[in-house]
Design an enzyme around this catalytic site. Structure first.
Site, PDB file in Angstrom:
ATOM      1  N   ARG A   1       0.813  -1.216   0.000  1.00 40.44           N
ATOM      2  CA  ARG A   1       0.000   0.000   0.000  1.00 40.44           C
ATOM      3  C   ARG A   1       0.852   1.274   0.000  1.00 40.44           C
ATOM      4  O   ARG A   1       0.323   2.378  -0.140  1.00 40.44           O
ATOM      5  CB  ARG A   1      -0.904   0.025   1.250  1.00 40.44           C
ATOM      6  CG  ARG A   1      -1.877  -1.122   1.305  1.00 40.44           C
ATOM      7  CD  ARG A   1      -2.704  -1.048   2.582  1.00 40.44           C
ATOM      8  NE  ARG A   1      -3.611   0.071   2.551  1.00 40.44           N
ATOM      9  CZ  ARG A   1      -4.832   0.047   2.044  1.00 40.44           C
ATOM     10  NH1 ARG A   1      -5.290  -1.067   1.519  1.00 40.44           N
ATOM     11  NH2 ARG A   1      -5.588   1.114   2.056  1.00 40.44           N
TER      12      ARG A   1
ATOM     13  N   TRP B   1       2.770   6.097   1.948  1.00 46.04           N
ATOM     14  CA  TRP B   1       2.900   6.595   0.577  1.00 46.04           C
ATOM     15  C   TRP B   1       2.613   8.089   0.697  1.00 46.04           C
ATOM     16  O   TRP B   1       1.490   8.490   0.979  1.00 46.04           O
ATOM     17  CB  TRP B   1       1.896   5.909  -0.345  1.00 46.04           C
ATOM     18  CG  TRP B   1       2.056   6.304  -1.775  1.00 46.04           C
ATOM     19  CD1 TRP B   1       2.886   5.714  -2.692  1.00 46.04           C
ATOM     20  CD2 TRP B   1       1.360   7.339  -2.471  1.00 46.04           C
ATOM     21  NE1 TRP B   1       2.761   6.349  -3.903  1.00 46.04           N
ATOM     22  CE2 TRP B   1       1.836   7.349  -3.803  1.00 46.04           C
ATOM     23  CE3 TRP B   1       0.402   8.275  -2.109  1.00 46.04           C
ATOM     24  CZ2 TRP B   1       1.375   8.238  -4.761  1.00 46.04           C
ATOM     25  CZ3 TRP B   1      -0.063   9.164  -3.060  1.00 46.04           C
ATOM     26  CH2 TRP B   1       0.416   9.139  -4.372  1.00 46.04           C
TER      27      TRP B   1
ATOM     28  N   ASN C   1      -4.305   6.901   7.299  1.00 44.26           N
ATOM     29  CA  ASN C   1      -4.323   6.625   5.859  1.00 44.26           C
ATOM     30  C   ASN C   1      -5.426   7.500   5.267  1.00 44.26           C
ATOM     31  O   ASN C   1      -6.573   7.392   5.675  1.00 44.26           O
ATOM     32  CB  ASN C   1      -4.637   5.128   5.645  1.00 44.26           C
ATOM     33  CG  ASN C   1      -4.990   4.774   4.206  1.00 44.26           C
ATOM     34  OD1 ASN C   1      -5.699   3.817   3.970  1.00 44.26           O
ATOM     35  ND2 ASN C   1      -4.520   5.526   3.254  1.00 44.26           N
ATOM     36  N   GLY C   2      -5.063   8.381   4.328  1.00 51.40           N
ATOM     37  CA  GLY C   2      -6.066   9.256   3.712  1.00 51.40           C
ATOM     38  C   GLY C   2      -5.529  10.673   3.597  1.00 51.40           C
ATOM     39  O   GLY C   2      -4.313  10.895   3.706  1.00 51.40           O
TER      40      GLY C   2
ATOM     41  N   GLU D   1      -1.879  -1.427 -22.349  1.00 55.63           N
ATOM     42  CA  GLU D   1      -1.474  -2.156 -21.135  1.00 55.63           C
ATOM     43  C   GLU D   1       0.021  -2.509 -21.190  1.00 55.63           C
ATOM     44  O   GLU D   1       0.735  -2.411 -20.183  1.00 55.63           O
ATOM     45  CB  GLU D   1      -2.348  -3.412 -20.993  1.00 55.63           C
ATOM     46  CG  GLU D   1      -1.930  -4.427 -19.948  1.00 55.63           C
ATOM     47  CD  GLU D   1      -1.944  -3.918 -18.508  1.00 55.63           C
ATOM     48  OE1 GLU D   1      -2.290  -2.743 -18.277  1.00 55.63           O
ATOM     49  OE2 GLU D   1      -1.553  -4.695 -17.626  1.00 55.63           O
TER      50      GLU D   1
ATOM     51  N   HIS E   1      -1.124   9.761 -37.573  1.00 52.87           N
ATOM     52  CA  HIS E   1      -1.684  11.073 -37.229  1.00 52.87           C
ATOM     53  C   HIS E   1      -0.797  11.798 -36.213  1.00 52.87           C
ATOM     54  O   HIS E   1      -1.269  12.675 -35.501  1.00 52.87           O
ATOM     55  CB  HIS E   1      -3.109  10.913 -36.707  1.00 52.87           C
ATOM     56  CG  HIS E   1      -4.023  10.316 -37.733  1.00 52.87           C
ATOM     57  ND1 HIS E   1      -4.487  11.019 -38.813  1.00 52.87           N
ATOM     58  CD2 HIS E   1      -4.492   9.048 -37.877  1.00 52.87           C
ATOM     59  CE1 HIS E   1      -5.226  10.224 -39.568  1.00 52.87           C
ATOM     60  NE2 HIS E   1      -5.242   9.021 -39.013  1.00 52.87           N
TER      61      HIS E   1
ATOM     62  N   LYS F   1       0.135  -0.038  -4.333  1.00 59.13           N
ATOM     63  CA  LYS F   1      -0.828  -0.972  -4.926  1.00 59.13           C
ATOM     64  C   LYS F   1      -2.262  -0.476  -4.798  1.00 59.13           C
ATOM     65  O   LYS F   1      -3.070  -0.684  -5.679  1.00 59.13           O
ATOM     66  CB  LYS F   1      -0.676  -2.322  -4.226  1.00 59.13           C
ATOM     67  CG  LYS F   1      -1.576  -3.410  -4.745  1.00 59.13           C
ATOM     68  CD  LYS F   1      -0.905  -4.155  -5.854  1.00 59.13           C
ATOM     69  CE  LYS F   1      -1.816  -5.170  -6.495  1.00 59.13           C
ATOM     70  NZ  LYS F   1      -1.567  -5.246  -7.942  1.00 59.13           N
TER      71      LYS F   1
END
Ligand code: F6R
Length: 607
Positions: A27, A74, A98-99, A479, A502, A602
């Site tokens: 996280r 993070w 967290n937040g 991806e 283009h 993540k």
């Protein structure tokens, strides 16, 4: 993002805090810390970098205690250094968050005027001071938290330790997930079930606005109005041992190799073995009556939505819009009555996708969540849930969750086509058989890994890499580019092959590898022509196709990657695998941190 853990234990909780943080490291991993209560003081150890650094610091600098909290970060506000690492503390509390507290400036000004002095640049520290302010006014810890959270705008999951309270941690949740783990005479708080699974067999989830008191005797839950409420404890299916790397050097490689198995598991959950037909679990949504489909997600999951758009339109003959969640939630797009909105998310917690789901529900859409974490907030809030059975995905770059999402969406498309009478029985059988082959075909693709690895050295030299494809090959090109840039840090772009001339074709010279995703399908010749245009300008083509397509190209490409021939319907599921492998091998050559690439996390639980 960020991961939080709290333990009210019987013995030293430091090993459990570290173990829980390791399981939450996906996280966020730029700094970490723990706090415990020792006699009558709050002890903290914090460090910049990953949990391993914190672990070294803790080992060499004895910290113990039978109650504690921990955090892996993070960064949002304030650079990732030790000063900004959690837990944040005052003389009365230690807190992990967290937040994002959006009104922190306003609260900081108010608290400064009362004499509070801050040690960090974070919004989170303000929460510690706000709670301290109410404690200083004579409130109990519970009252102080209940009062403080009502003043905080934004998102939070909190765990708070109080000086002098050896049998109490208070947790609170709004916007960010938080769970309570029930152990044997010990209680836990954590961001997710994965962190709690080694310690607790039963888990309760906090609802939006809830706060909770945990002690060795259990948990008392309160709702937003501070009423005591029941939050049932459910058994968790996750085993503490499930998150090892096995014999693989990285989680990402292990997860790529798990794909034949987990795609098979996901497929079997929607498959009637007796009839060979797709048989979705009951949805309580009338697929025949829907007027339009909206698919919303972020990142790789968004690219799953893009593949599904092609499928819904061609196979089920229903208009499908796709949107990036962070755009959808603020665009205020008109949504049709009888619309179905589908939200795709590995974690089930991505804040933008969750907000988009809530927005769509309010706008009267029927909602389906396609998630890999069955206990996640999206799973709980959507009208219906279709779980992918990929198992815990630890590598930050999504691989097996993506292909499982595609398999599940393919089944949903067939079920929708059947419900709407858009498909004949014979065509349905052809598509269902094509899906049934995917697990074994995926294993064949993995058998070609050595050839892909051999090409990686060439790609690793490049400064820029392009990926092109048409139809469902286009999202796979996107991806491929996303995977490569996020784990190898090489600049890569994906384009619809027809769009190259283009503008992007100006980038091509003999230093630019161009990966062409070209299964032999109705548009093969068109993609082939686009590839010729690339080669005419010196581009170094790596051509991904089946035997027929590769034979067509002869020796003209720099390299070919041959895949099994499959029905074009399921081709994107299989072509996702070589682009994952290529990105992986390039990243290994570049020596990057494959499982935890820089700047990423993540689970993205902040906007
Ligand atoms: C890329 C990747 C991310 C996620 C995105 C959405 O490899 O993993 O782009 O796909 O952050 O996450 P979920 O699916 O959890 O909503």
């Amino acid at each position: 993002m960020c991961g939080i853990i709290g333990v009210v234990g019987k013995a030293d909780v430091v090993p459990s805090l570290i173990e829980g943080l390791k399981r939450l490291e996906y996280r966020g991993y730029d700094s970490a810390g723990i706090a415990t209560l020792v006699n009558d003081s709050i002890e903290r150890r914090r460090s910049e970098g990953k949990i391993a650094r914190l672990e070294e610091k803790v080992a060499g600098n004895g910290i113990h205690g039978d109650i504690g909290i921990g955090h892996t970060r993070w960064a949002t506000h304030g650079v990732p250094n030790e000063r900004n690492a959690h837990p944040h503390a005052t003389d009365r509390v230690a807190l992990v968050h967290n937040g994002i507290i959006e009104n922190y400036r306003e609260l900081a000004a108010e608290l400064s005027a009362l004499g509070h002095v801050f040690a960090s640049e974070t919004d989170s520290e303000i929460a510690a001071h706000l709670i301290t302010r109410y404690l200083n006014e004579g409130m109990t810890p519970q009252q102080a938290v209940a009062t403080a959270i009502k003043r905080m705008d934004g998102a939070y999951a909190l765990a708070i330790l109080f000086k002098g309270e050896h049998d109490l941690i208070v947790g609170a949740r709004k916007g960010s997930p938080l769970a309570v783990g029930w152990g044997e005479g010990e209680m836990y708080l954590g961001s997710d079930a994965l962190a709690l699974s080694p310690f607790a067999r039963r888990i309760s989830y906090l609802e939006e606005g809830d706060w909770v008191e945990i002690s060795r005797a259990g948990a008392i839950f309160h709702d937003e109005q501070d009423r005591v409420v029941d939050r049932p404890a459910k058994p968790t299916a996750l085993s503490g041992a499930m998150i090892g790397k096995g014999n693989y050097p990285h989680f990402m490689l292990k997860e790529i190799y798990e794909q034949p198995g987990v795609i098979g598991d996901t497929l079997r959950s929607m498959w009637n073995p007796a009839s060979g037909a797709i048989d979705l679990p009951p949805l309580d949504i009338d697929l025949a009556a829907i007027s339009r489909i909206t698919l919303v997600a972020c990142g790789t999951s968004y690219l799953g939505a893009m593949v599904a758009k092609y499928w819904f339109e061609k196979v089920a003959r229903i208009a499908a819009d796709i949107d990036i969640a962070s755009e959808f939630r603020y665009r205020d797009t008109p949504l049709e009555a009888d619309g179905l909105a589908i939200f795709i998310s590995q974690s089930g917690e991505t804040i933008d996708t969750l907000a988009a789901l809530r927005h769509a529900k309010e706008a009267g859409q029927k909602t389906i969540a396609i998630v890999n974490v069955p206990e996640s907030t999206m799973a709980r809030e959507a009208d219906a849930v279709l779980p992918t059975l990929a198992g815990p995905e630890i590598g930050v770059a999504s691989t097996k969750a993506f292909t499982c999402q595609l398999v599940l969406l393919a089944c949903l498309v067939i079920a929708t086509a059947r419900a709407r009478g858009a498909i004949s029985g014979a065509e349905e059988a052809r598509l269902s058989n094509a899906i049934a082959e995917v697990p074994s075909r995926a294993a064949e693709v993995l058998n070609g890994d050595e050839a892909i690895q051999a090409l990686a050295a060439e790609v690793a030299e490049a400064r820029d890499v392009l990926y092109i494809g048409r139809n469902t090959g286009y999202p796979i090109a996107l991806e491929g580019a996303l995977k490569l840039k996020e784990i190898s840090y090489i600049h890569a772009e994906g384009y619809a092959a027809g769009e190259l001339k283009h503008g992007p074709i100006a980038l091509i010279d003999d230093t630019v590898p161009v990966i062409v995703v070209a299964p032999s399908d109705a548009l093969f010749e068109k993609t082939f022509s686009n590839m010729q245009e690339v080669m005419a300008r010196g581009g170094k083509v790596i051509f991904m196709s089946d035997a027929k397509g590769c034979a067509h190209i002869g020796k003209e490409a720099f390299a070919t990657i041959e895949l099994p021939h499959v029905h074009p319907f399921v081709a994107p599921i299989l072509y996702a695998i070589p682009v994952q492998l290529l990105a992986y091998h390039v990243a290994v050559i570049k020596g990057t941190d494959v499982d935890q690439p820089r700047n990423l996390a993540k689970s993205v639980t902040v906007e």
